[in-house]
Design a protein around this motif. Sequence first.
Motif, PDB file in Angstrom:
ATOM      1  N   SER A   1      40.822  31.380  31.390  1.00  0.00           N
ATOM      2  CA  SER A   1      41.474  30.119  31.758  1.00  0.00           C
ATOM      3  C   SER A   1      42.661  29.798  30.870  1.00  0.00           C
ATOM      4  O   SER A   1      43.512  28.981  31.237  1.00  0.00           O
ATOM      5  CB  SER A   1      40.456  28.971  31.702  1.00  0.00           C
ATOM      6  OG  SER A   1      39.918  28.847  30.390  1.00  0.00           O
ATOM      7  N   PHE A   2      42.743  30.431  29.691  1.00  0.00           N
ATOM      8  CA  PHE A   2      43.857  30.181  28.788  1.00  0.00           C
ATOM      9  C   PHE A   2      44.954  31.243  28.920  1.00  0.00           C
ATOM     10  O   PHE A   2      45.909  31.236  28.148  1.00  0.00           O
ATOM     11  CB  PHE A   2      43.357  30.127  27.340  1.00  0.00           C
ATOM     12  CG  PHE A   2      42.571  28.889  27.026  1.00  0.00           C
ATOM     13  CD1 PHE A   2      43.213  27.730  26.630  1.00  0.00           C
ATOM     14  CD2 PHE A   2      41.190  28.876  27.156  1.00  0.00           C
ATOM     15  CE1 PHE A   2      42.489  26.581  26.343  1.00  0.00           C
ATOM     16  CE2 PHE A   2      40.460  27.730  26.876  1.00  0.00           C
ATOM     17  CZ  PHE A   2      41.109  26.574  26.466  1.00  0.00           C
ATOM     18  N   PHE A   3      44.792  32.172  29.839  1.00  0.00           N
ATOM     19  CA  PHE A   3      45.799  33.201  30.070  1.00  0.00           C
ATOM     20  C   PHE A   3      46.619  32.831  31.309  1.00  0.00           C
ATOM     21  O   PHE A   3      46.091  32.256  32.274  1.00  0.00           O
ATOM     22  CB  PHE A   3      45.146  34.567  30.288  1.00  0.00           C
ATOM     23  CG  PHE A   3      44.747  35.258  29.026  1.00  0.00           C
ATOM     24  CD1 PHE A   3      45.487  36.320  28.528  1.00  0.00           C
ATOM     25  CD2 PHE A   3      43.627  34.843  28.304  1.00  0.00           C
ATOM     26  CE1 PHE A   3      45.117  36.949  27.352  1.00  0.00           C
ATOM     27  CE2 PHE A   3      43.251  35.469  27.140  1.00  0.00           C
ATOM     28  CZ  PHE A   3      44.000  36.536  26.652  1.00  0.00           C
ATOM     29  N   PRO A   4      47.893  33.182  31.324  1.00  0.00           N
ATOM     30  CA  PRO A   4      48.695  32.930  32.535  1.00  0.00           C
ATOM     31  C   PRO A   4      48.227  33.827  33.681  1.00  0.00           C
ATOM     32  O   PRO A   4      47.656  34.899  33.467  1.00  0.00           O
ATOM     33  CB  PRO A   4      50.117  33.288  32.089  1.00  0.00           C
ATOM     34  CG  PRO A   4      49.927  34.250  30.956  1.00  0.00           C
ATOM     35  CD  PRO A   4      48.683  33.812  30.247  1.00  0.00           C
ATOM     36  N   LYS A   5      48.481  33.402  34.889  1.00  0.00           N
ATOM     37  CA  LYS A   5      48.090  34.173  36.071  1.00  0.00           C
ATOM     38  C   LYS A   5      49.198  35.166  36.422  1.00  0.00           C
ATOM     39  O   LYS A   5      50.018  34.923  37.296  1.00  0.00           O
ATOM     40  CB  LYS A   5      47.787  33.233  37.238  1.00  0.00           C
ATOM     41  CG  LYS A   5      46.596  32.323  36.992  1.00  0.00           C
ATOM     42  CD  LYS A   5      46.317  31.413  38.187  1.00  0.00           C
ATOM     43  CE  LYS A   5      45.102  30.531  37.921  1.00  0.00           C
ATOM     44  NZ  LYS A   5      44.798  29.658  39.083  1.00  0.00           N
ATOM     45  N   ILE A   6      49.175  36.271  35.713  1.00  0.00           N
ATOM     46  CA  ILE A   6      50.240  37.282  35.885  1.00  0.00           C
ATOM     47  C   ILE A   6      49.654  38.660  36.171  1.00  0.00           C
ATOM     48  O   ILE A   6      50.333  39.671  36.004  1.00  0.00           O
ATOM     49  CB  ILE A   6      51.134  37.348  34.632  1.00  0.00           C
ATOM     50  CG1 ILE A   6      50.287  37.663  33.385  1.00  0.00           C
ATOM     51  CG2 ILE A   6      51.912  36.056  34.443  1.00  0.00           C
ATOM     52  CD1 ILE A   6      51.088  37.912  32.133  1.00  0.00           C
ATOM     53  N   PHE A   7      48.394  38.717  36.609  1.00  0.00           N
ATOM     54  CA  PHE A   7      47.729  40.003  36.772  1.00  0.00           C
ATOM     55  C   PHE A   7      47.529  40.306  38.254  1.00  0.00           C
ATOM     56  O   PHE A   7      47.790  39.481  39.130  1.00  0.00           O
ATOM     57  CB  PHE A   7      46.401  40.006  36.021  1.00  0.00           C
ATOM     58  CG  PHE A   7      46.551  39.640  34.569  1.00  0.00           C
ATOM     59  CD1 PHE A   7      47.030  40.565  33.667  1.00  0.00           C
ATOM     60  CD2 PHE A   7      46.254  38.353  34.114  1.00  0.00           C
ATOM     61  CE1 PHE A   7      47.195  40.239  32.325  1.00  0.00           C
ATOM     62  CE2 PHE A   7      46.416  38.009  32.784  1.00  0.00           C
ATOM     63  CZ  PHE A   7      46.891  38.950  31.886  1.00  0.00           C
TER      64      PHE A   7
ATOM     65  N   GLU B   1      50.886  40.218  40.633  1.00  0.00           N
ATOM     66  CA  GLU B   1      51.125  39.584  39.345  1.00  0.00           C
ATOM     67  C   GLU B   1      51.019  38.059  39.440  1.00  0.00           C
ATOM     68  O   GLU B   1      51.826  37.311  38.873  1.00  0.00           O
ATOM     69  CB  GLU B   1      52.492  39.998  38.783  1.00  0.00           C
ATOM     70  CG  GLU B   1      52.588  41.501  38.540  1.00  0.00           C
ATOM     71  CD  GLU B   1      53.886  41.921  37.879  1.00  0.00           C
ATOM     72  OE1 GLU B   1      54.803  41.080  37.807  1.00  0.00           O
ATOM     73  OE2 GLU B   1      53.984  43.076  37.444  1.00  0.00           O
ATOM     74  N   ASN B   2      49.986  37.602  40.170  1.00  0.00           N
ATOM     75  CA  ASN B   2      49.793  36.164  40.356  1.00  0.00           C
ATOM     76  C   ASN B   2      48.320  35.769  40.258  1.00  0.00           C
ATOM     77  O   ASN B   2      47.921  34.714  40.755  1.00  0.00           O
ATOM     78  CB  ASN B   2      50.354  35.732  41.707  1.00  0.00           C
ATOM     79  CG  ASN B   2      49.713  36.494  42.862  1.00  0.00           C
ATOM     80  OD1 ASN B   2      48.897  37.394  42.656  1.00  0.00           O
ATOM     81  ND2 ASN B   2      50.087  36.133  44.072  1.00  0.00           N
ATOM     82  N   GLU B   3      47.508  36.617  39.627  1.00  0.00           N
ATOM     83  CA  GLU B   3      46.075  36.356  39.536  1.00  0.00           C
ATOM     84  C   GLU B   3      45.653  36.279  38.072  1.00  0.00           C
ATOM     85  O   GLU B   3      46.332  36.803  37.179  1.00  0.00           O
ATOM     86  CB  GLU B   3      45.288  37.464  40.242  1.00  0.00           C
ATOM     87  CG  GLU B   3      45.578  37.602  41.728  1.00  0.00           C
ATOM     88  CD  GLU B   3      44.785  38.730  42.349  1.00  0.00           C
ATOM     89  OE1 GLU B   3      43.573  38.559  42.543  1.00  0.00           O
ATOM     90  OE2 GLU B   3      45.385  39.796  42.625  1.00  0.00           O
TER      91      GLU B   3
END
Length: 1257
Positions: free
Chosen positions: A391-397, A401-403
């Motif tokens: 939850s503290f990581f950006p959603k870039i996976f 690259e949006n998960e």
Amino acid sequence: MAETTGKFDFAIDRGGTFTDVFARLPDGRERVLKLLSRDPQNYKDAPTEGIRRVLEEETGRAFPRDQPVDTSLIGWIRMGTTVATNALLEREGERTALMVTKGFKDLLHIGTQARPKLFDLEVAMPDVLYEEVIEVDERVVLHTGDSLEVWKELDLEQVEKDLRGVLSRGITSLAVLLLHSYTWSDHERAVGSLALRLGFTQVSLSSEVMPMVRAVPRGYTVCADAYLTPKIRQYLKGFTSGFRGGLKEVDVLFMQSDGGLTPMEQFCGSRAVLSGPAGGVVGYAITSYSQMEKKPVIGFDMGGTSTDVSRYAGQYEHVFEATTAGVTLQAPQLDINTVAAGGGSRLFFRSGMFIVGPESAGAHPGPACYRKGGPLTVTDANLALGRLLPSFFPKIFGPGENEPLSLEETTKHFRRLTEEINLFLMLPTSQSVMSMEEVAMGFIRVANEAMCRPIRALTQAKGHDTSQHVLACFGGAGGQHACAIARALGMKTVFIHKYSGVLSAYGLALADVVEEVQEPCSLQYEQHSFGELDRRVEQLSKRCHDTLCARGFTRSDGQITTEVFLHLRYEGTDCALMVTADGYPSNNQSCRAGDFRSAFTKRYLKEFGFTIPDRPIMVDDIRVRGCGKSGIKSVYKTKMGHRQAKPMTKCYFEGGYLDTSVYLWEELPCGYSIQGPAIIIDKNSTILVEPCCEACLTEEGDICMTVGSDPHCTLGTELNTVQLSIFSHRFMSIADGQSSPKNLHLHKHQGASGLLLCCVWTRWRPSVQCASHSCPPGGYARDGPVPAEGRGCDSEPHRHHTSQYLKKGVSGPVFFVASRGHHADIGGITPGSMPPHSTSLQQEGAVFTSFKLVTGGVFQEEAVTEALMAPAQYPDCSGTRNLHDNLSDLRAQVAANQRGSQLVAELIDSYGLAVVQAYMGYIQSNAELAVRDMLRDFARRQRLQTGSLEVESEDLMDDGTAIRLRVQINEKEGSAVFDFTGTGTEVWGNCNAPRAITLSALIYCLRCMVGQDIPLNQGCLAPIQVIIPPGSILQPSQNAAVVGGNVLTSQRVVDVIFRAFEVCAASQGCMNNISFGSERVGYYETVAGGAGAGPGWNGRSGVHSHMTNTRITDPEILEKRYPVILEQFSLRPGSGGAGKHCGGNGVIRKLLFRNKVVLSVLTERRSTRPYGLQGGEDGAAGLNLLHRADGRVLNLGAKTSVSLQPGDMFCLYTPGGGGYGREDEHNSRPQIKRRRLNETFPERGSVFEYRMAQEGV
């Protein structure tokens, strides 16, 4: 100089993935910014974009991206960049030509002739950086006292013709390497001037890039400079074009590999490779080291694919020769040790062992949790244990690259691996099964131990106590491991700076401008030389001052400081130390710059365990480092935050799941303390405060953690697979020899093998060891080291020196610790104790069946001297010719054993004797299991292909003696009988090999065929029954001559074993032992040849293979110290066997002698050729020719000793390797997926270099 008023100052670290920006604003505030290094859809250049964003956001003015940035508000810019590093890794530098002295076109291909990985049959080495080679028919030679003579003048007309040809093919970058140009550069400068006139855009001269003796590293360095500098200039041109006026009115500085800043126009390729990580070292050094406490600091920078480790104790620790991306650079560099263990390191379970790395998942596909089909990694293990919070990581996976990070993917992979591990545990031993969390935790612990190992080596190798350090952690992944690593190393404090996520950028702001000058020297450090030393030091210091003054610094206010270094060594050794006299003021027995003798001897004693009081000290180089004080003084305080604890989470530790508090770093007030377990979240990193640890926020906003003891450290003697992997690292940390003092001849010959451990108990046989010699040395003495005579263990002039470790309350020793090293001479019928024509053991030098070297703590000098001189009683024999060196070497090995005993004692104190002994046994059982698995796999394939579980092979020595092998494999048990019945009888000569030599060759072959990184130990032979007929060449009589058995017959045994298993074609099958000497001098070398090809690879040319990996003396050192001229050292074209995969070529080496000497040649494969396999052709046999000064040419045969006169020349043509597969099937190398060189050659630094030297045995 760094202080600017009313302007913006920028320090920027441009990394491969991210660019970090530190900005100091006009009002004193500080800002940090992180952005992608490449984002072509939004901006052209990341550093420019970072500066633009800060200016725009802080001033409220528009700074359009499509216009050059206004520089009127910019005070200074400092940058570190990986541009050079990435170009080196990807081999994307400028097209380059090398100009070199005639006869040495392949010098940099051959290099030191050592292969990087001892047990890899495919010798993977980096390609050279140049595209073409021009040989220049010029020659300069040295005479006694370093006087010079030009033997061959430079033909500039021919040089011009050659250069024009290179230019016509589109190559505009030139590297120039002429022998001895470090001390006489006229020829290089003439070539350089001509090349510039002809239109070369980059000309790098080795005499200017790094004027130090040793042609090979200097050649690598000048090639790197020519290869990388144009790329740097290209980048700088693009960078400056983004600013108004091209930044001409702005002070722009770049970080060099040595930790100092230099003006943009001075920034060059050979000094730029560590530009990025150097900023981090400066950052932690200045922020973590206390001038009051003077407690040394270990820098720990854990990234995605690797971890950087370094040390600071008030002075930057430099090395002057280090390998990056397979290229050895001879230039001042911070001693940054890189190991292949990072967040992206892959996780494996092999033969009962938890393995972490060295393979990495990379950025693509990345770890399994990145949702791109990647493998399990250390990052996944941390996620599975709750130590990373998605939850503290950006959603870039994910593909789009949006998960967010995927805990589900990680869990799925770990469950599958856990099932595999539990299946293994239940089958043979009925061990209790492991949970998924225990498996993940096991991998974390193994990863931590892998990262502890270089830290131990970096400290202990120089005599420092690892526990008496502060661990300074920075980088994105290190905070999750810092507490555990500090605890494992006995450290009590972990320091994490508030800018730890961008510390390399912040370090640039703190750094000083550095100007270094250096020149070679050949003076003795003694009274009559001090005047000349003082004069030269004064000249170099003036050059530094003048340069720094020209850059705006002033002498009057203390902005400029200089430090003098002398590169010192004992005469007759190769171990030179770059020494400063800081803390050793001058006196009437020293030069004016300080008491360098005291500084040198104290450091030598600390690092090597002994000194040589009556040996002259030589000055190889004089170096002056000037600093212009320019770093900022950060006085800005962090704002007082208000603690707002986030919802609790569950984290898994040794005791199971625990409630764990979560905090945001930016919300914590100064002075606030946090008891573990807890997680502190920063914008760029996650910090884990483990149980029994406490984190406190300092007044400056940094985190200081106090590390408590581990309450779950109790360990029993029952097998634990995680602890098995950890103990493997701990035993190898001792056996690597990185803690052992290096002896004298080791530095000439690079032939020590570190320490060997033997555990004494009834169930297990010794031993765990680092060398490829498997016999336990010596006997048992009550209170001291026992050197075991080479007869029966090995057969060069080696000596094993064994010390016992006694434990209170236990009768008798519980461990033996042994060190093995080459002694340059131990007497016998020829200098060097390697006679080609010996017929008895006594003719080969001193013999020790068992000898008590230390009694009651007293070194038995008189008795050992008598033993070393004993060979003189035999006809035509002499006692040792180097008694002084022998005694110094023995003392060094005693010191090594004492240090090894201390390390074993520390291990026993930590875990208990029973546990350590039990895991020594388990380590051997693991090696046994790996060999059994390999034999079962081979048996299965053999049965399917031939229906038989029996293989055999035969090969002949040059005299016709057969070495015959028959192998019978039991597929069910994974065992085998190696039967050498039918092998020829003992010979009248010295190619007899004691039984231990055959066992050594066999254990080497088994380790190669296993293909896993297992500790080399006696367990490998547990599934093997070896039958050797007594009286044969492989088990001769007691007094048989054996000096050729180790260096020649051992290679033939390897060839026979690999032929039986059809592993690869034969390599050169010889070590090409060459020695020469007189009453005043002696020299010995082994020479490279061709490696055999195999299924899927061509053999490497000009490299040592199998049972040797000895480095060869650099051409300039050889000619400087011995009465010989090296006329040619190049590859031998066409000597490798043809085939689908071609064998490697041998080498040509021509030695022209200037004085009377006795030459001894001990070689093989002069009549029998290295075999090809699967239809591949045989390699060419070797040839030994003597060109007399009167014009006669003589074939010396394989083994001889001959007196030479001045003007005689010995020409050595070494064998090539055999080919593999029929040539008509496919005669070119198959296309193999190209890998980044950091994936193939991930390690670097002094720890890595030392381990490579140790493997030179």
